[in-house]
Motif scaffolding. Structure first.
Motif, PDB file in Angstrom:
ATOM      1  N   GLN A   1       0.832  -1.204   0.000  1.00  0.00           N
ATOM      2  CA  GLN A   1       0.000   0.000   0.000  1.00  0.00           C
ATOM      3  C   GLN A   1       0.870   1.259   0.000  1.00  0.00           C
ATOM      4  OE1 GLN A   1      -3.799   0.238   1.057  1.00  0.00           O
ATOM      5  NE2 GLN A   1      -3.667  -1.548  -0.252  1.00  0.00           N
ATOM      6  N   ILE A   2       1.901   1.254   0.819  1.00  0.00           N
ATOM      7  CA  ILE A   2       2.803   2.404   0.907  1.00  0.00           C
ATOM      8  C   ILE A   2       3.518   2.621  -0.427  1.00  0.00           C
ATOM      9  CG2 ILE A   2       4.952   3.228   1.965  1.00  0.00           C
ATOM     10  CD1 ILE A   2       3.896   1.873   4.592  1.00  0.00           C
ATOM     11  N   LYS A   3       3.999   1.526  -1.034  1.00  0.00           N
ATOM     12  CA  LYS A   3       4.683   1.641  -2.330  1.00  0.00           C
ATOM     13  C   LYS A   3       3.744   2.182  -3.403  1.00  0.00           C
ATOM     14  CE  LYS A   3       7.922  -2.107  -1.443  1.00  0.00           C
ATOM     15  NZ  LYS A   3       8.258  -3.515  -1.737  1.00  0.00           N
ATOM     16  N   ALA A   4       2.507   1.710  -3.393  1.00  0.00           N
ATOM     17  CA  ALA A   4       1.527   2.175  -4.380  1.00  0.00           C
ATOM     18  C   ALA A   4       1.246   3.667  -4.196  1.00  0.00           C
ATOM     19  CB  ALA A   4       0.231   1.368  -4.261  1.00  0.00           C
ATOM     20  N   GLN A   5       1.078   4.100  -2.955  1.00  0.00           N
ATOM     21  CA  GLN A   5       0.830   5.523  -2.689  1.00  0.00           C
ATOM     22  C   GLN A   5       1.998   6.381  -3.153  1.00  0.00           C
ATOM     23  OE1 GLN A   5       0.096   5.392   1.516  1.00  0.00           O
ATOM     24  NE2 GLN A   5      -2.111   5.097   1.256  1.00  0.00           N
ATOM     25  N   ARG A   6       3.197   5.904  -2.874  1.00  0.00           N
ATOM     26  CA  ARG A   6       4.396   6.658  -3.283  1.00  0.00           C
ATOM     27  C   ARG A   6       4.481   6.758  -4.801  1.00  0.00           C
ATOM     28  NH1 ARG A   6       8.687   4.041   0.984  1.00  0.00           N
ATOM     29  NH2 ARG A   6       8.059   5.322   2.752  1.00  0.00           N
ATOM     30  N   TYR A   7       4.182   5.648  -5.498  1.00  0.00           N
ATOM     31  CA  TYR A   7       4.247   5.677  -6.955  1.00  0.00           C
ATOM     32  C   TYR A   7       3.233   6.660  -7.527  1.00  0.00           C
ATOM     33  CZ  TYR A   7       4.474   4.448 -11.815  1.00  0.00           C
ATOM     34  OH  TYR A   7       4.620   4.548 -13.176  1.00  0.00           O
ATOM     35  N   LEU A   8       2.026   6.623  -6.994  1.00  0.00           N
ATOM     36  CA  LEU A   8       0.992   7.537  -7.487  1.00  0.00           C
ATOM     37  C   LEU A   8       1.399   8.987  -7.250  1.00  0.00           C
ATOM     38  CD1 LEU A   8      -2.242   5.649  -6.445  1.00  0.00           C
ATOM     39  CD2 LEU A   8      -1.352   5.960  -8.761  1.00  0.00           C
ATOM     40  N   LYS A   9       1.925   9.252  -6.070  1.00  0.00           N
ATOM     41  CA  LYS A   9       2.348  10.624  -5.757  1.00  0.00           C
ATOM     42  C   LYS A   9       3.480  11.063  -6.682  1.00  0.00           C
ATOM     43  CE  LYS A   9       2.322  12.223  -1.556  1.00  0.00           C
ATOM     44  NZ  LYS A   9       2.642  12.522  -0.144  1.00  0.00           N
ATOM     45  N   LYS A  10       4.410  10.142  -6.939  1.00  0.00           N
ATOM     46  CA  LYS A  10       5.570  10.445  -7.787  1.00  0.00           C
ATOM     47  C   LYS A  10       5.173  10.707  -9.238  1.00  0.00           C
ATOM     48  CE  LYS A  10       8.614   7.254  -9.167  1.00  0.00           C
ATOM     49  NZ  LYS A  10       9.620   6.185  -9.087  1.00  0.00           N
ATOM     50  N   THR A  11       4.083  10.102  -9.691  1.00  0.00           N
ATOM     51  CA  THR A  11       3.691  10.231 -11.097  1.00  0.00           C
ATOM     52  C   THR A  11       2.466  11.120 -11.306  1.00  0.00           C
ATOM     53  OG1 THR A  11       2.404   8.178 -10.939  1.00  0.00           O
ATOM     54  CG2 THR A  11       4.684   7.997 -11.727  1.00  0.00           C
ATOM     55  N   ASP A  12       1.988  11.768 -10.266  1.00  0.00           N
ATOM     56  CA  ASP A  12       0.831  12.663 -10.405  1.00  0.00           C
ATOM     57  C   ASP A  12       1.071  13.764 -11.437  1.00  0.00           C
ATOM     58  OD1 ASP A  12      -0.937  11.407  -8.720  1.00  0.00           O
ATOM     59  OD2 ASP A  12      -0.588  12.750  -7.019  1.00  0.00           O
ATOM     60  N   TRP A  13       2.323  14.190 -11.571  1.00  0.00           N
ATOM     61  CA  TRP A  13       2.601  15.285 -12.506  1.00  0.00           C
ATOM     62  C   TRP A  13       2.258  14.903 -13.940  1.00  0.00           C
ATOM     63  CZ3 TRP A  13       6.147  15.204 -16.510  1.00  0.00           C
ATOM     64  CH2 TRP A  13       7.041  14.146 -16.541  1.00  0.00           C
ATOM     65  N   TYR A  14       2.338  13.612 -14.273  1.00  0.00           N
ATOM     66  CA  TYR A  14       1.946  13.184 -15.614  1.00  0.00           C
ATOM     67  C   TYR A  14       0.466  13.492 -15.865  1.00  0.00           C
ATOM     68  CZ  TYR A  14       6.182  10.373 -16.475  1.00  0.00           C
ATOM     69  OH  TYR A  14       7.464   9.948 -16.698  1.00  0.00           O
ATOM     70  N   ILE A  15      -0.338  13.286 -14.847  1.00  0.00           N
ATOM     71  CA  ILE A  15      -1.778  13.509 -14.971  1.00  0.00           C
ATOM     72  C   ILE A  15      -2.059  15.002 -15.110  1.00  0.00           C
ATOM     73  CG2 ILE A  15      -4.026  13.105 -13.896  1.00  0.00           C
ATOM     74  CD1 ILE A  15      -2.340  10.561 -14.775  1.00  0.00           C
TER      75      ILE A  15
END
Length: 66
Positions: free
Chosen positions: A21-35
């Motif tokens: 869960q923590i890894k998934a949250q970090r990945y989403l946060k790290k790639t939010d700029w793409y969105i």
């Protein structure tokens, strides 16, 4: 009175679930700029990023093990 350390009571599967869960949250946060870039500038999100974000969101929606 006995104090119980609930962290020690967690199973290995529960700890793995939390780590995922923590890894998934970090990945989403790290790639939010793409969105943001796609929304604001119309630049498509790379397919690999979209697929990994989809997988990360699925991970976050999984029920925790008992």
């Amino acid at each position: 009175m006995i104090k119980v350390n609930w962290e020690q009571k967690k199973t290995e599967r529960q700890r793995e679930h939390e780590d995922d869960q923590i890894k998934a949250q970090r990945y989403l946060k790290k790639t939010d700029w793409y969105i943001s870039r796609a929304f604001e500038d119309g630049v498509p999100v790379p397919k690999e990023v979209s697929e990994k974000r989809r997988a990360a969101k699925a991970t976050l929606n999984k029920e925790p093990p008992e």
